[in-house]
Design a protein around this motif. Structure first.
Motif, PDB file in Angstrom:
ATOM      1  N   PHE A   1       0.836  -1.201   0.000  1.00 33.50           N
ATOM      2  CA  PHE A   1       0.000   0.000   0.000  1.00 33.50           C
ATOM      3  C   PHE A   1       0.873   1.254   0.000  1.00 33.50           C
ATOM      4  CE2 PHE A   1      -2.538   3.261   2.244  1.00 33.50           C
ATOM      5  CZ  PHE A   1      -3.662   3.277   1.441  1.00 33.50           C
ATOM      6  N   GLU A   2       1.928   1.260   0.813  1.00 31.86           N
ATOM      7  CA  GLU A   2       2.817   2.423   0.827  1.00 31.86           C
ATOM      8  C   GLU A   2       3.544   2.574  -0.500  1.00 31.86           C
ATOM      9  OE1 GLU A   2       6.418   4.593   3.293  1.00 31.86           O
ATOM     10  OE2 GLU A   2       5.444   2.837   4.158  1.00 31.86           O
ATOM     11  N   GLN A   3       3.953   1.478  -1.107  1.00 31.43           N
ATOM     12  CA  GLN A   3       4.613   1.571  -2.399  1.00 31.43           C
ATOM     13  C   GLN A   3       3.664   2.112  -3.472  1.00 31.43           C
ATOM     14  OE1 GLN A   3       7.831   1.177  -3.469  1.00 31.43           O
ATOM     15  NE2 GLN A   3       8.218   1.200  -1.261  1.00 31.43           N
ATOM     16  N   ALA A   4       2.391   1.762  -3.371  1.00 32.24           N
ATOM     17  CA  ALA A   4       1.412   2.311  -4.318  1.00 32.24           C
ATOM     18  C   ALA A   4       1.303   3.818  -4.145  1.00 32.24           C
ATOM     19  CB  ALA A   4       0.057   1.644  -4.108  1.00 32.24           C
ATOM     20  N   LEU A   5       1.283   4.281  -2.894  1.00 34.89           N
ATOM     21  CA  LEU A   5       1.262   5.721  -2.632  1.00 34.89           C
ATOM     22  C   LEU A   5       2.527   6.383  -3.145  1.00 34.89           C
ATOM     23  CD1 LEU A   5      -0.128   5.895   1.015  1.00 34.89           C
ATOM     24  CD2 LEU A   5      -1.269   6.685  -1.046  1.00 34.89           C
ATOM     25  N   ARG A   6       3.632   5.706  -3.000  1.00 29.22           N
ATOM     26  CA  ARG A   6       4.913   6.259  -3.435  1.00 29.22           C
ATOM     27  C   ARG A   6       4.942   6.449  -4.952  1.00 29.22           C
ATOM     28  NH1 ARG A   6       9.458   6.497  -0.352  1.00 29.22           N
ATOM     29  NH2 ARG A   6      11.460   6.726  -1.411  1.00 29.22           N
ATOM     30  N   ARG A   7       4.336   5.529  -5.668  1.00 29.70           N
ATOM     31  CA  ARG A   7       4.357   5.591  -7.133  1.00 29.70           C
ATOM     32  C   ARG A   7       3.250   6.474  -7.703  1.00 29.70           C
ATOM     33  NH1 ARG A   7       6.334   0.055  -9.954  1.00 29.70           N
ATOM     34  NH2 ARG A   7       7.787  -0.696  -8.359  1.00 29.70           N
ATOM     35  N   PHE A   8       2.176   6.623  -6.975  1.00 26.45           N
ATOM     36  CA  PHE A   8       1.052   7.417  -7.475  1.00 26.45           C
ATOM     37  C   PHE A   8       1.406   8.896  -7.381  1.00 26.45           C
ATOM     38  CE2 PHE A   8      -3.101   9.561  -6.560  1.00 26.45           C
ATOM     39  CZ  PHE A   8      -3.619   9.435  -7.836  1.00 26.45           C
ATOM     40  N   CYS A   9       1.499   9.557  -8.514  1.00 26.63           N
ATOM     41  CA  CYS A   9       1.880  10.975  -8.543  1.00 26.63           C
ATOM     42  C   CYS A   9       0.630  11.823  -8.350  1.00 26.63           C
ATOM     43  CB  CYS A   9       2.589  11.328  -9.842  1.00 26.63           C
ATOM     44  SG  CYS A   9       3.271  13.008  -9.836  1.00 26.63           S
ATOM     45  N   GLY A  10       0.163  11.864  -7.119  1.00 23.04           N
ATOM     46  CA  GLY A  10      -1.039  12.612  -6.792  1.00 23.04           C
ATOM     47  C   GLY A  10      -1.288  12.554  -5.304  1.00 23.04           C
ATOM     48  N   ILE A  11      -2.471  12.963  -4.895  1.00 21.78           N
ATOM     49  CA  ILE A  11      -2.908  12.850  -3.506  1.00 21.78           C
ATOM     50  C   ILE A  11      -4.100  11.897  -3.502  1.00 21.78           C
ATOM     51  CG2 ILE A  11      -3.822  14.046  -1.489  1.00 21.78           C
ATOM     52  CD1 ILE A  11      -0.950  14.788  -2.088  1.00 21.78           C
TER      53      ILE A  11
END
Length: 287
Positions: free
Chosen positions: A251-261
Motif C-alpha cells: 500500500f505504501e509503495q502504491a502511494l509512493r508511485r502514485f503521482c497525486g494525492i
C-alpha cells in the motif's frame, strides 16, 4: 512579511537558491516533469528531514506546466509531500503570475513565491505582494528586484489574513494527473478495480471509467507485481483515486508511485499510526 519557517531572504536570486546548502531546491520545467520533482521531494524529506524543500514550478503561457499540471494541483501535491515553500515562474507570460497567485493564496498553507523576470520588476512587484518570496532569475537582476521591493513597500507587514474558520471544514483536495479535486469525507466511491483480478484489463477499465463519467474510483493493489501496472497506466486516470490493499508495505509503495494525492476510505484494515505517517509523508487523505 509573515516570517518563513526557515532562514531565507524575502528577496533572493535563483542562483542563490540553487547554491544554498541550507535547503533543497526542486524545479519543474520542460525537461524535468512533476513526477520526477515529486520523487525528489519525497526522497529529500526521507534523507534530510531537517532540510526545507523549496519547489519552483515553471508555467507555460497557458498557466500550466509543460506536463499539463495546474498550479492548484501542484500546490496541493507538494504541500502533501512536505514541501516548505512553493514558487511560481511564468517567463512566457509574467502577467499571468499575479492572477495565479491570487487564486492560490486563499488555499495555501506554505509560503508562496514568484520568480520575477528581469525588466518587469517595477510592473510586477506591486501586483504580487501576497507572495512571501521574490526570486530574481540571476544575481545580475537581484539589485533591481530589491529596489522594486523597497519602492513598493514589499517589506511592510502583510495584512492580517481573513479568518478561514476551522481548518477541518475546508475541502479536502485530492490530486490526479495534474488536476485538483475538492472532495468531502462522505464522498461516494463510484467504481472499484482490483488490479489483481485475473479477468480485468486495467487499461480498458480506465477507458470505461472515462466513458461512464465516474466520479471517484478505488484501486485495489494487493501484491508487488501489481505496482508496475498502476505505474504504467496512472496517466489515464481523470478522477480522484482511493487506494486500498491488504499489505501495508505494498500500500505504501502504491502511494509512493502514485503521482497525486490519494484517498483512503477505510476499506483496508490499517492502523491509525500507519495512516498518520502516510498522511504526513504522501499527503494521503483519510476519509
Amino acid at each position: 512579511m509573515t516570517p518563513l519557517p526557515f532562514p531565507l531572504p524575502a528577496v533572493v536570486s535563483l542562483s542563490a537558491l540553487r547554491a544554498s546548502r541550507g535547503l533543497t531546491l526542486v524545479q519543474i520545467y520542460d525537461q524535468y516533469p512533476t513526477q520526477a520533482a515529486r520523487a525528489a521531494c519525497v526522497l529529500s524529506r526521507e534523507v534530510r528531514p531537517e532540510r526545507p524543500v523549496v519547489v519552483l514550478a515553471e508555467l507555460e503561457s497557458d498557466g500550466r506546466t509543460a506536463d499539463e499540471w495546474t498550479p492548484e494541483a501542484l500546490l496541493a501535491l507538494f504541500e502533501g509531500v512536505g514541501a516548505s515553500a512553493f514558487i511560481l515562474a511564468c517567463p512566457a507570460d509574467p502577467d499571468r503570475l499575479s492572477a495565479v497567485l491570487r487564486e492560490l493564496v486563499p488555499c495555501a498553507s506554505v509560503p508562496l513565491g514568484v520568480c520575477v523576470p528581469s525588466g518587469t520588476e517595477d510592473e510586477l512587484v506591486p501586483r504580487v505582494t501576497p507572495a512571501q518570496l521574490l526570486v530574481a532569475l540571476d544575481d545580475g537582476s537581484l539589485g533591481a528586484l530589491r529596489a522594486a521591493a523597497e519602492k513598493f513597500d514589499y517589506f511592510a507587514p502583510l495584512p492580517v489574513p481573513e479568518d478561514r474558520g476551522d481548518e477541518r471544514e475546508r475541502p479536502l483536495r485530492a490530486v490526479t494527473c495534474g488536476q485538483a479535486f475538492d472532495v468531502d469525507s462522505a464522498v461516494d466511491i463510484d467504481a472499484e478495480c482490483d488490479l489483481g483480478g485475473g479477468d480485468v484489463d486495467f487499461s480498458r477499465w480506465l477507458l470505461e471509467q472515462e466513458e461512464d463519467n465516474w466520479g471517484v474510483v478505488r484501486l485495489r493493489v494487493s501484491s508487488p507485481d501489481q505496482l508496475d501496472l498502476l505505474d504504467a497506466h496512472q496517466y489515464m486516470l481523470r478522477v480522484p483515486v482511493a487506494l486500498s490493499g491488504d499489505d501495508p508495505a505494498v500500500f505504501e509503495q502504491a502511494l509512493r508511485r502514485f503521482c497525486g494525492i490519494a484517498l483512503y476510505d477505510g476499506t483496508s484494515d490499517f492502523d491509525a499510526e500507519l495512516l498518520e505517517r502516510l498522511h504526513r509523508k504522501y499527503g494521503l487523505i483519510i476519509l
